[in-house]
Motif scaffolding. Structure first.
Motif, PDB file in Angstrom:
ATOM      1  N   ALA A  34       0.774  -1.118  -0.087  1.00 32.92           N
ATOM      2  CA  ALA A  34      -0.045  -0.165  -0.050  1.00 32.92           C
ATOM      3  C   ALA A  34       0.809   1.207   0.080  1.00 32.92           C
ATOM      4  O   ALA A  34       0.525   2.132  -0.688  1.00 32.92           O
ATOM      5  CB  ALA A  34      -1.018  -0.057   1.194  1.00 32.92           C
ATOM      6  N   VAL A  35       2.206   1.184   0.687  1.00 34.94           N
ATOM      7  CA  VAL A  35       2.761   2.413   0.696  1.00 34.94           C
ATOM      8  C   VAL A  35       3.610   2.590  -0.720  1.00 34.94           C
ATOM      9  O   VAL A  35       3.620   3.578  -1.161  1.00 34.94           O
ATOM     10  CB  VAL A  35       3.895   2.007   1.931  1.00 34.94           C
ATOM     11  CG1 VAL A  35       4.995   3.202   1.632  1.00 34.94           C
ATOM     12  CG2 VAL A  35       3.383   2.164   3.302  1.00 34.94           C
ATOM     13  N   LYS A  41       1.466   9.713   4.286  1.00 36.50           N
ATOM     14  CA  LYS A  41       1.629   9.413   5.602  1.00 36.50           C
ATOM     15  C   LYS A  41       0.633   8.489   6.496  1.00 36.50           C
ATOM     16  O   LYS A  41       1.271   7.846   7.377  1.00 36.50           O
ATOM     17  CB  LYS A  41       1.400  10.942   6.368  1.00 36.50           C
ATOM     18  CG  LYS A  41       1.961  10.831   8.196  1.00 36.50           C
ATOM     19  CD  LYS A  41       2.456  12.461   8.115  1.00 36.50           C
ATOM     20  CE  LYS A  41       3.058  12.620   9.364  1.00 36.50           C
ATOM     21  NZ  LYS A  41       4.316  12.074   9.627  1.00 36.50           N
ATOM     22  N   LYS A  42      -0.485   8.222   5.823  1.00 36.77           N
ATOM     23  CA  LYS A  42      -1.541   7.290   6.682  1.00 36.77           C
ATOM     24  C   LYS A  42      -1.188   5.990   6.345  1.00 36.77           C
ATOM     25  O   LYS A  42      -1.050   5.267   7.345  1.00 36.77           O
ATOM     26  CB  LYS A  42      -2.881   7.708   6.119  1.00 36.77           C
ATOM     27  CG  LYS A  42      -3.860   6.914   6.879  1.00 36.77           C
ATOM     28  CD  LYS A  42      -5.154   7.119   6.179  1.00 36.77           C
ATOM     29  CE  LYS A  42      -6.480   6.224   6.953  1.00 36.77           C
ATOM     30  NZ  LYS A  42      -7.544   6.620   6.348  1.00 36.77           N
ATOM     31  N   ALA A  47       1.958   1.043   8.080  1.00 39.82           N
ATOM     32  CA  ALA A  47       2.701  -0.028   7.736  1.00 39.82           C
ATOM     33  C   ALA A  47       3.869   0.034   9.034  1.00 39.82           C
ATOM     34  O   ALA A  47       4.334  -1.382   9.463  1.00 39.82           O
ATOM     35  CB  ALA A  47       3.814   0.496   6.679  1.00 39.82           C
ATOM     36  N   PHE A  48       4.319   1.063   9.386  1.00 46.01           N
ATOM     37  CA  PHE A  48       5.289   0.981  10.815  1.00 46.01           C
ATOM     38  C   PHE A  48       4.671   0.251  11.735  1.00 46.01           C
ATOM     39  O   PHE A  48       5.316  -0.490  12.571  1.00 46.01           O
ATOM     40  CB  PHE A  48       5.438   2.537  11.188  1.00 46.01           C
ATOM     41  CG  PHE A  48       6.192   3.095  10.171  1.00 46.01           C
ATOM     42  CD1 PHE A  48       6.967   2.511   9.036  1.00 46.01           C
ATOM     43  CD2 PHE A  48       6.801   4.358  10.705  1.00 46.01           C
ATOM     44  CE1 PHE A  48       7.959   3.321   8.289  1.00 46.01           C
ATOM     45  CE2 PHE A  48       7.930   5.046   9.936  1.00 46.01           C
ATOM     46  CZ  PHE A  48       8.236   4.527   8.785  1.00 46.01           C
ATOM     47  N   SER A  49       3.189   0.529  12.006  1.00 49.57           N
ATOM     48  CA  SER A  49       2.606  -0.179  13.143  1.00 49.57           C
ATOM     49  C   SER A  49       2.578  -1.675  13.007  1.00 49.57           C
ATOM     50  O   SER A  49       2.757  -2.534  13.793  1.00 49.57           O
ATOM     51  CB  SER A  49       1.167   0.417  12.911  1.00 49.57           C
ATOM     52  OG  SER A  49       0.241  -0.589  14.237  1.00 49.57           O
ATOM     53  N   LYS A  74      12.391   6.579   3.470  1.00 49.01           N
ATOM     54  CA  LYS A  74      13.293   7.233   2.346  1.00 49.01           C
ATOM     55  C   LYS A  74      12.500   7.186   1.214  1.00 49.01           C
ATOM     56  O   LYS A  74      12.328   8.334   0.310  1.00 49.01           O
ATOM     57  CB  LYS A  74      14.372   6.213   1.921  1.00 49.01           C
ATOM     58  CG  LYS A  74      15.635   6.823   1.434  1.00 49.01           C
ATOM     59  CD  LYS A  74      16.603   5.852   0.720  1.00 49.01           C
ATOM     60  CE  LYS A  74      17.416   5.643   1.970  1.00 49.01           C
ATOM     61  NZ  LYS A  74      18.452   4.678   1.593  1.00 49.01           N
ATOM     62  N   LEU A  75      11.550   6.316   0.674  1.00 53.46           N
ATOM     63  CA  LEU A  75      10.526   6.522  -0.356  1.00 53.46           C
ATOM     64  C   LEU A  75       9.560   7.689  -0.249  1.00 53.46           C
ATOM     65  O   LEU A  75       9.413   8.368  -1.149  1.00 53.46           O
ATOM     66  CB  LEU A  75       9.611   5.077  -0.388  1.00 53.46           C
ATOM     67  CG  LEU A  75       8.703   4.990  -1.366  1.00 53.46           C
ATOM     68  CD1 LEU A  75       9.515   4.801  -2.857  1.00 53.46           C
ATOM     69  CD2 LEU A  75       7.817   3.790  -1.216  1.00 53.46           C
ATOM     70  N   LEU A  76       9.121   7.872   1.126  1.00 51.33           N
ATOM     71  CA  LEU A  76       8.313   8.990   1.058  1.00 51.33           C
ATOM     72  C   LEU A  76       8.787  10.346   0.991  1.00 51.33           C
ATOM     73  O   LEU A  76       8.467  11.283   0.632  1.00 51.33           O
ATOM     74  CB  LEU A  76       7.543   8.928   2.599  1.00 51.33           C
ATOM     75  CG  LEU A  76       6.216   9.733   2.639  1.00 51.33           C
ATOM     76  CD1 LEU A  76       5.287   9.430   1.864  1.00 51.33           C
ATOM     77  CD2 LEU A  76       6.103   9.853   4.379  1.00 51.33           C
TER      78      LEU A  76
END
Length: 79
Positions: A34-35, A41-42, A47-49, A74-76
């Protein structure tokens, strides 16, 4: 196949835990996709969670989770 009672119990426990671990792995994979698809940011926080949950439960090594999080961040930043 297990012979002793405790070995049978351990096999049941391992299968149950394996199913739970597989669910978490799939969630992490979907969150990362999804990222990559729409880096916001959402999606990044979600994904971090999932990565943190997987690392906490020792499904992923903590350094692997950190590496994946770093690459996503880094991608963001790139965009």
């Amino acid at each position: 196949m297990p012979v002793s009672k405790s070995a049978k119990k351990a096999l049941r426990r391992d299968r149950r835990r394996g199913k739970i671990n597989l669910k978490i792995r799939r969630q992490v994979k979907m969150a990362i996709k999804a990222v990559h698809k729409s880096p916001t940011k959402k999606t990044l926080t979600q994904a971090f969670s999932w990565l943190d949950k997987a690392a906490k439960k020792n499904i992923f090594h903590k350094n692997k989770a950190a590496r994946l999080k770093s690459r996503l961040r880094k991608l963001l930043k790139k965009l």
